[in-house]
Design a protein around this motif. Structure first.
Motif, mmCIF file in Angstrom:
data_model
loop_
_atom_site.group_PDB
_atom_site.id
_atom_site.type_symbol
_atom_site.label_atom_id
_atom_site.label_comp_id
_atom_site.label_asym_id
_atom_site.label_seq_id
_atom_site.Cartn_x
_atom_site.Cartn_y
_atom_site.Cartn_z
ATOM 1 N N PRO A 77 -23.965 -9.946 10.784
ATOM 2 C CA PRO A 77 -23.007 -11.052 10.861
ATOM 3 C C PRO A 77 -23.206 -12.030 9.703
ATOM 4 O O PRO A 77 -24.343 -12.374 9.351
ATOM 5 N N HIS A 78 -22.082 -12.451 9.112
ATOM 6 C CA HIS A 78 -22.145 -13.342 7.955
ATOM 7 C C HIS A 78 -20.777 -13.968 7.700
ATOM 8 O O HIS A 78 -19.791 -13.594 8.312
ATOM 9 N N VAL A 79 -20.744 -14.904 6.768
ATOM 10 C CA VAL A 79 -19.504 -15.412 6.189
ATOM 11 C C VAL A 79 -19.593 -15.128 4.697
ATOM 12 O O VAL A 79 -20.680 -14.960 4.144
ATOM 13 N N ASP A 124 -18.804 -17.096 15.826
ATOM 14 C CA ASP A 124 -19.637 -17.634 14.748
ATOM 15 C C ASP A 124 -20.678 -16.577 14.380
ATOM 16 O O ASP A 124 -20.763 -15.533 15.027
ATOM 17 N N VAL A 125 -21.481 -16.815 13.341
ATOM 18 C CA VAL A 125 -22.433 -15.800 12.873
ATOM 19 C C VAL A 125 -23.545 -15.509 13.869
ATOM 20 O O VAL A 125 -24.224 -14.489 13.751
ATOM 21 N N ASN A 126 -23.728 -16.363 14.859
ATOM 22 C CA ASN A 126 -24.762 -16.139 15.866
ATOM 23 C C ASN A 126 -24.224 -15.467 17.123
ATOM 24 O O ASN A 126 -24.954 -15.312 18.095
ATOM 25 N N GLY A 135 -22.807 -12.240 17.586
ATOM 26 C CA GLY A 135 -22.470 -10.866 17.245
ATOM 27 C C GLY A 135 -22.409 -9.910 18.415
ATOM 28 O O GLY A 135 -22.086 -8.743 18.249
ATOM 29 N N CYS A 155 -14.610 -17.212 7.786
ATOM 30 C CA CYS A 155 -14.511 -16.464 9.054
ATOM 31 C C CYS A 155 -15.752 -15.588 9.239
ATOM 32 O O CYS A 155 -16.029 -14.703 8.429
ATOM 33 N N ALA A 156 -16.467 -15.826 10.314
ATOM 34 C CA ALA A 156 -17.654 -15.016 10.614
ATOM 35 C C ALA A 156 -17.219 -13.599 10.985
ATOM 36 O O ALA A 156 -16.255 -13.407 11.736
ATOM 37 N N HIS A 157 -17.952 -12.612 10.436
ATOM 38 C CA HIS A 157 -17.618 -11.217 10.733
ATOM 39 C C HIS A 157 -18.863 -10.343 10.586
ATOM 40 O O HIS A 157 -19.881 -10.768 10.046
ATOM 41 N N VAL A 158 -18.744 -9.117 11.097
ATOM 42 C CA VAL A 158 -19.840 -8.153 11.096
ATOM 43 C C VAL A 158 -19.251 -6.770 10.854
ATOM 44 O O VAL A 158 -18.115 -6.500 11.246
#
Length: 190
Positions: A100-102, A139-141, A143, A166-169
């Motif tokens: 997970p990241h932006v 959010d990135v946390n 996932g 936008c946070a995504h994985v």
């Protein structure tokens, strides 16, 4: 995720795109996808990465970036003003993923424009049940499954454009490779 629509194999999405995320089931015609494939194959592999298990290929090509910006099937909906000349391809083999990241903004060397959105163009199709989904998160946390707002299964020619914030994985890939074109763009004002 209980209130989300069922997984749709035809369009390869699950849920509804959150604000700032736009999905296009078919972004480019086959001839242009073949041109992108050729550019990828000519690019050298770089294994440098901190948050993914994948091979990346980098090129700087202002002409290709310009051609990409003119080749969108739905240009009015894509609202792309500038495609950054720093282009990368990401190849996920079996077991490949990204945490997970932006994404961060880039300054395009060819235009001097600062980007505000990311683009993923899927160059391969991953069958249902084989992983590789790009999932947009609260959010990135977040996932885990409850934190997923929208999921896209890789389908050749499909594209997703989303704000850098936008946070995504990228979920773990099964036995079918996930290959994508990754771009940074400046979007037109609404």
């Amino acid at each position: 995720r209980m209130d989300m629509p069922m997984y749709d194999d035809e369009c390869a999405t699950y849920g509804a795109p959150p604000p700032g995320v736009h999905y296009f089931p078919r972004a480019f015609d086959d001839a242009f996808l073949e041109r992108i494939d050729a550019a990828r194959e000519a690019a050298p592999v770089s294994l440098a990465s901190q948050n993914m298990a994948a091979e990346r290929r980098f090129i700087r090509d202002a002409k290709l970036a310009e051609d990409i910006s003119r080749a969108f099937v739905e240009p009015a909906r894509a609202r792309v003003d500038v495609v950054c000349s720093d282009i990368r391809f990401i190849d996920y083999d079996a077991g490949g993923f990204i945490l997970p990241h932006v994404d961060g903004a880039r300054v395009c060397e060819a235009t001097g424009v600062t980007t505000d959105a990311s683009v993923l163009v899927f160059l391969t199709t991953v069958p249902p049940g084989e992983g590789g989904e790009t999932e947009f998160l609260v959010d990135v946390n977040s996932g885990d499954e409850d934190g997923v707002l929208f999921s896209v299964r890789p389908t050749r020619g499909a594209m997703v454009i989303f704000d850098h914030a936008c946070a995504h994985v990228g979920r773990c890939v099964g036995k079918y490779p996930k290959i994508l074109l990754r771009l940074d763009v400046k979007r037109k004002s609404a």
